[in-house]
Structure formats: structure tokens, C-alpha cells
Design an enzyme around this catalytic site. Structure first.
Site, PDB file in Angstrom:
ATOM      1  N   HIS A  31       0.204  -3.811   1.318  1.00  0.00           N
ATOM      2  CA  HIS A  31       0.821  -2.603   1.884  1.00  0.00           C
ATOM      3  C   HIS A  31       2.080  -2.948   2.700  1.00  0.00           C
ATOM      4  CE1 HIS A  31      -2.135   0.360   0.541  1.00  0.00           C
ATOM      5  NE2 HIS A  31      -3.009  -0.609   0.679  1.00  0.00           N
ATOM      6  N   THR A  32       2.745  -3.980   2.286  1.00  0.00           N
ATOM      7  CA  THR A  32       4.001  -4.374   2.926  1.00  0.00           C
ATOM      8  C   THR A  32       5.207  -4.037   2.053  1.00  0.00           C
ATOM      9  OG1 THR A  32       3.570  -6.550   2.012  1.00  0.00           O
ATOM     10  CG2 THR A  32       3.126  -6.267   4.361  1.00  0.00           C
ATOM     11  N   LEU A 121      -5.957  -4.281 -10.385  1.00  0.00           N
ATOM     12  CA  LEU A 121      -5.309  -5.482 -10.940  1.00  0.00           C
ATOM     13  C   LEU A 121      -4.035  -5.125 -11.713  1.00  0.00           C
ATOM     14  CD1 LEU A 121      -8.542  -7.390 -12.013  1.00  0.00           C
ATOM     15  CD2 LEU A 121      -7.155  -7.742  -9.964  1.00  0.00           C
ATOM     16  N   ASP A 168       3.929  -4.851  -7.908  1.00  0.00           N
ATOM     17  CA  ASP A 168       3.160  -5.044  -9.141  1.00  0.00           C
ATOM     18  C   ASP A 168       4.074  -5.277 -10.343  1.00  0.00           C
ATOM     19  OD1 ASP A 168       1.222  -4.360  -7.342  1.00  0.00           O
ATOM     20  OD2 ASP A 168       0.864  -2.363  -8.165  1.00  0.00           O
TER      21      ASP A 168
HETATM   22  C1  GLA Z   1      -0.576  -0.978  -5.077  1.00  0.00           C
HETATM   23  C2  GLA Z   1       0.911  -0.665  -5.217  1.00  0.00           C
HETATM   24  C3  GLA Z   1       1.766  -1.828  -4.698  1.00  0.00           C
HETATM   25  C4  GLA Z   1       1.334  -2.241  -3.301  1.00  0.00           C
HETATM   26  C5  GLA Z   1      -0.185  -2.412  -3.217  1.00  0.00           C
HETATM   27  C6  GLA Z   1      -0.665  -2.633  -1.813  1.00  0.00           C
HETATM   28  O1  GLA Z   1      -0.923  -2.035  -5.905  1.00  0.00           O
HETATM   29  O2  GLA Z   1       1.223  -0.414  -6.561  1.00  0.00           O
HETATM   30  O3  GLA Z   1       3.116  -1.463  -4.745  1.00  0.00           O
HETATM   31  O4  GLA Z   1       1.795  -1.335  -2.352  1.00  0.00           O
HETATM   32  O5  GLA Z   1      -0.882  -1.292  -3.733  1.00  0.00           O
HETATM   33  O6  GLA Z   1      -0.160  -3.828  -1.312  1.00  0.00           O
END
Ligand code: GLA
Length: 371
Positions: A31-32, A121, A168
Site C-alpha cells: 500500500h505504498t 497474486l 503489479d
Molecule cells: C494491489 C494493487 C497494487 C498495490 C497492492 C498493495 O495489489 O494492485 O497496486 O497497491 O494492492 O500494496
């Protein structure tokens, strides 16, 4: 992927080209990304594959092998349809490309994947990445990998309606198996770092699907924006929580509603943990790296409140086990998976013990994957 190619030929009568992209697991930095911060994910050895053959008209025909989903669309009237599963991600990528001024033709596409779904994932980012690769190649668009990642993100943000960050798609497109990818989500600077082969990255799936994840995710993002706005009164130069350190946060603490202060504290301390973890990785201090994973989980559990009972049970079940260096929830949270750093020689024992403990506490059977 011969079965997928065969299905494509059967359905569409053309010999297709094949593209793939992997899912990911985040080692630390949760969540960064949407706070302009730092992340440290790695790709996993599981993929989304797409086959593509171009068409002469502007029709798009899609078939998803795993759900028996077959749909047909026209490029000039693409729209989101919540009935569709995979099709929305393909259409969303096409939509983003067109919005950016790229010219596409029609195409037939077949989709198959072995990234566990709804497990955090990043099966959807893997699909977006595979699709953007396929369209880039088929229509000679000349897009570089960083822009490809942003096209996937645009699909999530504008078409699917999740305000996710860039992590991701970035790691699916630019990661390398067996390496951690450090990304500065503000500047897009990134670097690959070898993971010590003496340790395994084990993913444990709670098998709890992340139903509330999207709405809670968007809520967290707006809470971070609220924190930024309040801290800006004291520090007008900051643009995101990335620019805030622990001292600044303490200085503004009294101005922040308690909940918002705790959300901000997670992001501020998590960014620091990523930088520390990177340094420990380069120094070979994997015990230190593991401790940061546990700290990250505590922060996600208590300050950011995106964990759940099952994720906490899984992480707690690893405590004091031989050969375990660190464990934490990974991805958006509210279910999905934990990521665990385990000495090679202890992997089987680790999975067996944690599976038993998890079943005893939850009556659920976990799934384990090697990253
Ligand atoms: C999901 C989002 C990412 C990221 C994570 C938390 O996977 O798609 O962009 O924010 O949550 O770190």
C-alpha cells in the site's frame, strides 16, 4: 501452451502467436505504490497466456479457456460489462491504447492462466501485461515496457474502477524470476536484486477470497489523500505520503483524526522498511530482512487494517518455527496470501506445520506455492 493454441485454431481458424506474463508476490512495500512510495515485489513462476491472430475488420473475439467465456465486441464501442471476467481486462487494455492515440485493428484472442485467481497474486495485472505485449507486437506499436505497465494500470483505474497503483503491472512486465524488483513509484526508477538462493519464498494461500478488497482499497487511498492534505498545511511542499518522514508525521499528529494518522503511519514506516530491506538484501542480512517482514505485517494489521483473521493466523503460525525468517500478508489484503521467507532445508517441514496449525484454527485448508 499447445492446448491453448489448439483451442484458438479450432475457434478462429488461424494460427496464432503466443504471449505470456507472470503473476507476482510482493516481498515488502504494501500500500505504498499509490502514495508515490517504494515497493519490492518479485514475479512468480505462474503465468497468464494469450494467443492472438489479427483480423481484417474491427471485431474483437475473445475466449477464456478457464471459464468457458466467449464474447464478441467492436473496437469502436468497447464498454465495461460486469458479467464478463477476463474480457474486461482485454477490452480495458485496448481502450487505454486507443485513448493514448495508438491505432489497433480487430483481433481474435484466447486466454488461459495458472495464477490462482482472487488470491492477491495479480492474475489481472498478468493478463493486462500479456495483452499489451500481444497488441504491441501484433500492431507494431513500439511501446516501451514502463509505458506498457502504465497502460495496464490505466485499464484497472479507468475501465475496471480499482484505484490501484503501478506495482503489479510493473513487476509483471519488468521483473525477472529469482530477483526482487525495487521500484520508486514516483520516478519509475527501478533495479533488480538477486534473491539469496539459500532461502525460498513460499506463498501460502488462505483460500479466503477478497470480496471487500476493492471498496476498502479505494477507501484506504482516499484516507491517504486526506492525511496528505492535512500534513500539507504544515509542510506545503509535500505531494504525497512518500514525502513525509516519521518526524514530520509526529509534528502533524494532533491535527490528524486518529484513524487517518494510523493509516499515514503505516505508509510512512513501510516506505522506510522497503529502503532498509533493500540495504539488508545487498548486505546479505536475511534475518534482518525477515524481521522487517514481520514488522510490515503488524503495521498492515493494526495501523492500516487490511489484514483478516486468516492472514493473521497464518503469520502467527510461523512464529518460532525453525528455518523461518519472516512472514507477512502480501497484496491488497482482506484474504489472499502470505509471503514467507524460509531456509531451503526447512521448506517441507514449514509447510506441513503451518498447514496443520492453520487447519486447527480455521478448519480451512491452505494452498502453498513456491515463488
Ligand atoms: C494491489 C494493487 C497494487 C498495490 C497492492 C498493495 O495489489 O494492485 O497496486 O497497491 O494492492 O500494496
Amino acid at each position: 501452451m499447445s492446448a491453448l493454441v489448439e483451442r484458438h485454431v479450432q475457434a478462429y481458424g488461424e494460427e496464432p502467436r503466443v504471449f505470456k506474463a507472470p503473476g507476482r508476490v510482493n516481498l515488502i512495500g504494501e500500500h505504498t505504490d499509490y502514495n508515490d512510495g517504494f515497493v519490492l515485489p518479485t514475479p512468480i513462476d505462474r503465468y497468464l497466456w494469450v494467443t492472438i491472430s489479427p483480423r481484417e475488420d474491427e471485431t474483437v473475439r475473445l475466449q477464456a479457456m478457464d471459464f468457458d467465456e466467449r464474447t464478441e465486441h467492436r473496437l469502436s464501442s468497447i464498454r465495461y460489462d460486469k458479467k464478463h471476467l477476463w474480457a474486461n481486462y482485454v477490452l480495458g487494455v485496448a481502450h487505454s491504447l486507443i485513448a493514448r492515440g495508438y491505432t489497433l485493428g480487430g483481433f481474435d484472442m484466447s486466454i488461459h492462466g495458472d495464477v490462482p485467481l482472487g488470491a492477491g497474486l495479480s492474475s489481472s495485472a498478468a493478463l493486462e501485461t500479456a495483452v499489451v505485449r500481444a497488441l504491441n507486437d501484433t500492431f507494431s506499436l513500439g511501446i516501451d515496457p514502463v509505458e506498457m505497465a502504465y497502460i495496464g494500470k490505466q485499464c484497472e483505474n479507468e475501465f475496471v474502477g480499482v484505484q490501484s497503483g503501478i506495482m503489479d503491472q510493473f513487476v509483471s512486465g519488468l521483473g525477472e524470476y529469482g530477483k526482487a524488483l525495487f521500484v520508486d513509484c514516483r520516478t519509475n526508477e527501478h533495479s533488480l536484486h538477486d534473491l539469496d538462493p539459500e532461502y525460498s519464498v513460499i506463498i501460502l494461500n488462505t483460500m479466503v477470497s477478497r470480496e471487500v478488497a476493492n471498496s476498502e482499497y479505494n477507501l484506504r487511498k482516499s484516507q491517504c489523500d486526506e492525511a496528505t492534505n492535512i500534513i500539507q498545511k504544515e509542510h506545503p511542499d509535500i505531494k504525497a505520503l512518500r514525502d513525509v518522514d516519521e518526524e514530520m508525521l509526529l509534528g502533524s499528529w494532533a491535527e490528524l483524526p486518529d484513524l487517518i494518522a494510523r493509516r499515514a503511519r503505516h505508509v510512512v514506516t513501510e516506505n522506510r522498511r522497503v529502503l532498509d530491506a533493500l540495504e539488508m538484501l545487498s548486505e546479505g542480512d536475511m534475518n534482518g530482512f525477515g524481521d522487517l517482514m514481520y514488522d510490515s505485517h503488524d503495521s498492515l494489521r493494526h495501523d492500516y487494517e487490511v489484514s483478516c483473521m486468516e492472514l493473521d493466523v497464518l503469520v502467527d503460525s510461523t512464529l518460532y518455527l525453525k528455518g523461518v525468517l519472516g512472514a507477512r500478508m502480501t497484496g491488497a489484503g482482506f484474504g489472499g496470501c502470505t509471503v514467507n521467507l524460509v531456509e531451503k532445508g526447512y521448506v517441507d517441514e514449514f509447510i506441513e506445520t503451518v498447514s496443520k496449525r492453520y487447519y486447527n484454527r480455521t478448519e480451512k485448508r491452505l494452498e502453498a506455492y513456491l515463488a
